[in-house]
Motif scaffolding. Structure first.
Motif, PDB file in Angstrom:
ATOM      1  N   ASP A 130      45.392  28.676 -13.340  1.00 56.67           N
ATOM      2  CA  ASP A 130      45.284  30.021 -12.768  1.00 56.67           C
ATOM      3  C   ASP A 130      46.420  30.237 -11.772  1.00 56.67           C
ATOM      4  OD1 ASP A 130      44.503  28.956 -10.222  1.00 56.67           O
ATOM      5  OD2 ASP A 130      42.417  28.937 -10.846  1.00 56.67           O
ATOM      6  N   LEU A 131      46.528  31.455 -11.267  1.00 60.86           N
ATOM      7  CA  LEU A 131      47.625  31.785 -10.366  1.00 60.86           C
ATOM      8  C   LEU A 131      47.615  30.925  -9.119  1.00 60.86           C
ATOM      9  CD1 LEU A 131      49.015  35.255  -9.428  1.00 60.86           C
ATOM     10  CD2 LEU A 131      48.343  33.689  -7.615  1.00 60.86           C
ATOM     11  N   ASP A 132      46.447  30.717  -8.531  1.00 55.40           N
ATOM     12  CA  ASP A 132      46.375  29.929  -7.296  1.00 55.40           C
ATOM     13  C   ASP A 132      46.914  28.525  -7.516  1.00 55.40           C
ATOM     14  OD1 ASP A 132      45.704  29.178  -4.665  1.00 55.40           O
ATOM     15  OD2 ASP A 132      43.744  28.461  -5.307  1.00 55.40           O
ATOM     16  N   LEU A 133      46.484  27.910  -8.577  1.00 56.93           N
ATOM     17  CA  LEU A 133      46.930  26.554  -8.878  1.00 56.93           C
ATOM     18  C   LEU A 133      48.377  26.556  -9.370  1.00 56.93           C
ATOM     19  CD1 LEU A 133      46.162  23.578  -9.089  1.00 56.93           C
ATOM     20  CD2 LEU A 133      45.177  24.058 -11.336  1.00 56.93           C
ATOM     21  N   GLY A 134      48.738  27.544 -10.180  1.00 61.09           N
ATOM     22  CA  GLY A 134      50.035  27.535 -10.838  1.00 61.09           C
ATOM     23  C   GLY A 134      51.196  27.915  -9.953  1.00 61.09           C
ATOM     24  N   MET A 135      51.013  28.876  -9.036  1.00 63.34           N
ATOM     25  CA  MET A 135      52.150  29.413  -8.287  1.00 63.34           C
ATOM     26  C   MET A 135      52.208  28.990  -6.833  1.00 63.34           C
ATOM     27  SD  MET A 135      52.723  33.270  -9.790  1.00 63.34           S
ATOM     28  CE  MET A 135      54.313  33.379  -8.952  1.00 63.34           C
ATOM     29  N   ASN A 136      51.105  28.519  -6.268  1.00 60.90           N
ATOM     30  CA  ASN A 136      51.112  28.098  -4.869  1.00 60.90           C
ATOM     31  C   ASN A 136      51.486  26.625  -4.740  1.00 60.90           C
ATOM     32  OD1 ASN A 136      50.432  30.531  -3.534  1.00 60.90           O
ATOM     33  ND2 ASN A 136      48.286  30.282  -4.108  1.00 60.90           N
ATOM     34  N   GLN A 137      51.987  26.274  -3.552  1.00 56.08           N
ATOM     35  CA  GLN A 137      52.365  24.893  -3.263  1.00 56.08           C
ATOM     36  C   GLN A 137      51.132  24.100  -2.828  1.00 56.08           C
ATOM     37  OE1 GLN A 137      55.513  23.257  -3.256  1.00 56.08           O
ATOM     38  NE2 GLN A 137      56.253  25.020  -4.406  1.00 56.08           N
ATOM     39  N   TRP A 138      51.002  22.896  -3.364  1.00 59.49           N
ATOM     40  CA  TRP A 138      49.867  22.026  -3.064  1.00 59.49           C
ATOM     41  C   TRP A 138      50.355  20.619  -2.726  1.00 59.49           C
ATOM     42  CZ3 TRP A 138      44.653  23.632  -3.565  1.00 59.49           C
ATOM     43  CH2 TRP A 138      44.463  24.875  -4.165  1.00 59.49           C
ATOM     44  N   MET A 139      49.632  19.961  -1.831  1.00 64.50           N
ATOM     45  CA  MET A 139      49.814  18.524  -1.645  1.00 64.50           C
ATOM     46  C   MET A 139      49.290  17.786  -2.863  1.00 64.50           C
ATOM     47  SD  MET A 139      48.526  17.914   2.280  1.00 64.50           S
ATOM     48  CE  MET A 139      48.163  16.195   1.895  1.00 64.50           C
ATOM     49  N   THR A 140      50.008  16.769  -3.281  1.00 66.67           N
ATOM     50  CA  THR A 140      49.559  16.006  -4.438  1.00 66.67           C
ATOM     51  C   THR A 140      50.111  14.596  -4.385  1.00 66.67           C
ATOM     52  OG1 THR A 140      49.586  15.883  -6.866  1.00 66.67           O
ATOM     53  CG2 THR A 140      51.517  16.827  -5.819  1.00 66.67           C
ATOM     54  N   ARG A 141      49.400  13.673  -4.977  1.00 68.51           N
ATOM     55  CA  ARG A 141      49.957  12.347  -5.184  1.00 68.51           C
ATOM     56  C   ARG A 141      51.109  12.456  -6.173  1.00 68.51           C
ATOM     57  NH1 ARG A 141      48.453   8.822  -1.225  1.00 68.51           N
ATOM     58  NH2 ARG A 141      46.185   8.876  -0.883  1.00 68.51           N
ATOM     59  N   PRO A 142      52.087  11.585  -6.086  1.00 75.92           N
ATOM     60  CA  PRO A 142      53.175  11.613  -7.069  1.00 75.92           C
ATOM     61  C   PRO A 142      52.635  11.488  -8.487  1.00 75.92           C
ATOM     62  CG  PRO A 142      53.754  10.180  -5.234  1.00 75.92           C
ATOM     63  CD  PRO A 142      52.310  10.555  -5.044  1.00 75.92           C
ATOM     64  N   PHE A 143      53.303  12.130  -9.407  1.00 72.79           N
ATOM     65  CA  PHE A 143      52.850  12.158 -10.789  1.00 72.79           C
ATOM     66  C   PHE A 143      52.999  10.777 -11.421  1.00 72.79           C
ATOM     67  CE2 PHE A 143      54.721  16.601 -10.302  1.00 72.79           C
ATOM     68  CZ  PHE A 143      53.533  17.087  -9.791  1.00 72.79           C
ATOM     69  N   LEU A 162      28.097  22.482 -10.031  1.00 72.54           N
ATOM     70  CA  LEU A 162      28.980  22.274 -11.173  1.00 72.54           C
ATOM     71  C   LEU A 162      30.078  23.321 -11.098  1.00 72.54           C
ATOM     72  CD1 LEU A 162      27.748  21.507 -14.784  1.00 72.54           C
ATOM     73  CD2 LEU A 162      29.813  22.846 -14.364  1.00 72.54           C
ATOM     74  N   SER A 163      31.335  22.859 -11.117  1.00 71.77           N
ATOM     75  CA  SER A 163      32.443  23.801 -11.048  1.00 71.77           C
ATOM     76  C   SER A 163      33.641  23.219 -11.776  1.00 71.77           C
ATOM     77  CB  SER A 163      32.779  24.143  -9.592  1.00 71.77           C
ATOM     78  OG  SER A 163      33.626  25.286  -9.523  1.00 71.77           O
ATOM     79  N   PHE A 164      34.784  23.882 -11.640  1.00 70.71           N
ATOM     80  CA  PHE A 164      35.968  23.468 -12.394  1.00 70.71           C
ATOM     81  C   PHE A 164      37.194  24.099 -11.752  1.00 70.71           C
ATOM     82  CE2 PHE A 164      34.702  27.537 -13.945  1.00 70.71           C
ATOM     83  CZ  PHE A 164      35.850  28.201 -14.320  1.00 70.71           C
ATOM     84  N   GLY A 165      38.351  23.596 -12.148  1.00 71.70           N
ATOM     85  CA  GLY A 165      39.616  24.223 -11.792  1.00 71.70           C
ATOM     86  C   GLY A 165      39.874  24.278 -10.301  1.00 71.70           C
ATOM     87  N   SER A 166      40.596  25.313  -9.886  1.00 73.77           N
ATOM     88  CA  SER A 166      41.063  25.416  -8.509  1.00 73.77           C
ATOM     89  C   SER A 166      39.956  25.699  -7.514  1.00 73.77           C
ATOM     90  CB  SER A 166      42.127  26.519  -8.408  1.00 73.77           C
ATOM     91  OG  SER A 166      41.597  27.774  -8.788  1.00 73.77           O
ATOM     92  N   ASN A 167      38.708  25.839  -7.972  1.00 72.51           N
ATOM     93  CA  ASN A 167      37.575  25.953  -7.051  1.00 72.51           C
ATOM     94  C   ASN A 167      37.305  24.644  -6.323  1.00 72.51           C
ATOM     95  OD1 ASN A 167      37.157  28.490  -8.262  1.00 72.51           O
ATOM     96  ND2 ASN A 167      35.729  27.636  -9.746  1.00 72.51           N
TER      97      ASN A 167
END
Length: 597
Positions: free
Chosen positions: A379-392, A497-502
């Motif tokens: 989704d847009l939130d996940l796809g276009m915003n910057q997020w902290m993440t572990r290295p791929f 129960l949820s999924f995605g950027s929630n």
């Protein structure tokens, strides 16, 4: 002044779309990240090219919470059109920074107020006149650096990253930041409690957006062909392929082993992908909800002809054009049942940038193993915003090309095989691909009725048998898709129960529920559809399961009710669709309201 609040507040910057503020905003975000502070950034921008209000919110959370918040402790106002709204949004006790050329009164006495000479400092900058409006945004970076304690060295590192080490733009932007910082030190007296202090909570993390991660995952998954048509918020996924494929896909003789084509429309894009997938290439396209609507017929062809392709649906609001620059999870039922007739699609549901990368390569394995379209629902939130993440993480398993027969295989079979025959009991037949030189390799691919040998057929029994086999294949998919992530607590009273950027909002909401005296909860995060056995077992083990989703109608609840009808009475909807990412507070309140009924 109240007791200091350190590394636990939000900063919202209000500007005009097209003003160049994104560079300044991301500089702040990355500088805070480099100070070791967990941060997330949410960009709220209009769908026009320029001129309308835009807001960028940075959340600092010493506890590592990354979900959106509705509260605004610090607001920076540079847009006269939204000035009154921005002033009213500041929480009591908060801070309001504004450009001093905005001739509007500030009458609130319950907040700290800091005017900034944005235009004056921009005019004094050593840059050409045509760049002054853009570099003016660095004034608030410098003022915030002084007033909040943001490290200047971290800002320089962020600028160096953004401008890829180019000395001239780094020097000019940093000069404005330094000048604004010095001005604030001499002219502003701090009267708010909000401060930043270095931490080490970002060690081992990087920052990325989901679309870039998806593109990188596809590259490491062996993508050979991608066709796309520009659409918000999916365009940057294909654009990232164009950036990184030339860097990462190199051969000894510089031979190009990929093609990325911008098609004339969404129909052409998926049509090209289906053709490439049929020919044996790892093929994909990316789009959003309106594009999926146009792609439906070709998706049906891929389903019926059993051609592997990957489709990334970076969701936005709908119906119709909707709000192109707002986020939602409203495409679930559309994609799950996509296509006329009896069809069901396989869907992956990434919840993080890390999973965007993982599903970037895993989707190809599933598509080729199942010989079917696989949809990845970002989704847009996940796809276009910057997020902290572990290295791929590099894929830890070899590519799964599925049941492909080559010349040697056909020799051993004496050339006798049937394209659509189920030999293994899993509903998945064997295929050949273009380039196989054996005389028996060819078959006629069609979206019409056909028998096991790919011969045209209108025989009722043959048609029904083929439908039954493909349904069996969908059952096999349940054993192949990623399993859900489940977190249980001793004595939990409810399930969520949820999924995605929630996911960040749900994780934080579970803590807030406990603090509010609400019920303890178990949590299942769904990673794919069709749902696996673990989902059914989770629902059966709870009297009430709240399905949290970012759409109006509770689409995941609808799907689960149809998939597990005997458990439907246990399911309760907690759904919300205002174009923004869910907040933990909303999730908490939605569950408490139903628990109190």
């Amino acid at each position: 002044m109240a007791d200091q609040v350190v590394n636990d507040f939000s900063v919202t910057i209000a500007t005009v779309n097209g003003s160049g503020s994104q560079t300044a905003n991301v500089t702040l975000l990355r500088a805070l990240f480099k100070m070791g502070i967990p941060v997330s950034g949410k960009n709220l921008f209009p769908s026009n090219i320029q001129g309308l209000p835009t807001w960028y919110t940075i959340r600092l959370s010493k506890n590592g919470h990354l979900a959106r918040r509705d509260e605004h402790e610090i607001v920076v106002a540079l847009n006269p059109a939204s000035f009154g709204r921005d002033l009213a949004a500041v929480l009591p006790g908060g801070a309001f920074f504004y450009a001093d050329d905005i001739q509007q009164s500030v009458e609130r006495t319950d907040i700290a107020v800091y005017p900034m000479p944005v235009k004056a400092l921009a005019r004094a900058a050593d840059v050409s006149a045509n760049l002054r409006d853009y570099i003016a945004n660095m004034v608030y970076v410098g003022v915030l650096a002084q007033m909040l304690g943001i490290d200047l060295g971290a800002i320089q590192q962020a600028l160096d990253f953004h401008f890829k080490g180019k000395e001239a733009p780094v020097k000019s932007n940093l000069g404005v930041v330094q000048a604004a910082r010095d001005w604030a030190a001499e002219n502003l007296k701090k009267s708010d409690p909000y401060m930043c202090e270095p931490m080490n909570a970002t060690d081992g993390y990087i920052m990325s957006d989901g679309n870039t991660a998806a593109a990188l995952g596809a590259i490491y998954g062996g993508v050979q062909f991608a066709a796309w048509y520009p659409i918000t918020p999916a365009s940057s996924l294909a654009e990232s392929l164009n950036v990184y494929l030339p860097q990462l896909r190199k051969t000894a003789n510089d031979k190009q082993t990929y093609a990325v084509l911008q098609a004339e429309d969404e129909l052409s894009a998926i049509g090209m992908a289906v053709g490439a997938g049929w020919a044996g290439l790892r093929a994909m396209t990316s789009t959003s909800g309106p594009g999926v609507s146009l792609m439906t017929e070709y998706a049906g062809l891929a389903y019926q002809a059993e051609v592997p392709i990957v489709v990334w649906d970076v969701q936005r609001t709908g119906p119709s054009t909707g709000l192109p620059t707002r986020t939602a999870q409203g495409d679930l039922t559309q994609v799950y049942f996509l296509g006329h007739g009896d069809s069901q699609q396989v869907m992956l549901l990434p919840a993080s940038v890390q999973e965007c990368f993982e599903f970037g390569w895993r989707a190809f394995d599933l598509a080729e193993r199942l010989q079917a379209p696989v949809f990845v629902m970002s989704d847009l939130d996940l796809g276009m915003n910057q997020w902290m993440t572990r290295p791929f993480e590099y894929p830890g398993q070899p590519m799964d090309r599925g049941k492909v027969l080559w010349e040697k295989d056909l020799e051993e079979l004496n050339g006798v095989w049937a394209r659509y025959k189920d030999l293994d009991g899993d509903g998945i037949p064997y295929r050949t691909v273009a380039g196989n030189r054996h005389p028996a390799a060819a078959y006629f691919t069609r979206g019409t009725g056909h028998d096991e040998h790919a011969q045209y057929s209108e025989d009722p029994a043959t048609w029904e048998a083929n439908l039954a086999r493909m349904k069996k294949k969908y059952g096999t998919a349940r054993t192949l898709v990623p399993k859900p992530v489940i977190d249980t607590l001793q004595g939990a009273e409810i399930g969520i129960l949820s999924f995605g950027s929630n996911d960040p909002a749900v994780e934080e909401a579970r803590i807030l529920l406990n603090q509010a005296g609400g019920p303890q909860s178990d949590y299942l995060r769904l990673r794919a559809l069709p749902c696996t056995q673990e989902v059914s077992e989770f629902i059966k083990s709870h009297a009430r399961v709240y399905i949290v989703e970012n759409n109006r109608d509770g689409q995941l609840r609808q799907i689960l009710s149809a998939a597990i009808p005997d458990q439907a009475p246990r399911l309760r909807s907690a759904c919300h669709a205002d174009g923004l990412p869910l907040t933990a507070e909303w999730v908490r309140d939605a569950i408490l309201a139903q628990e109190e009924d």
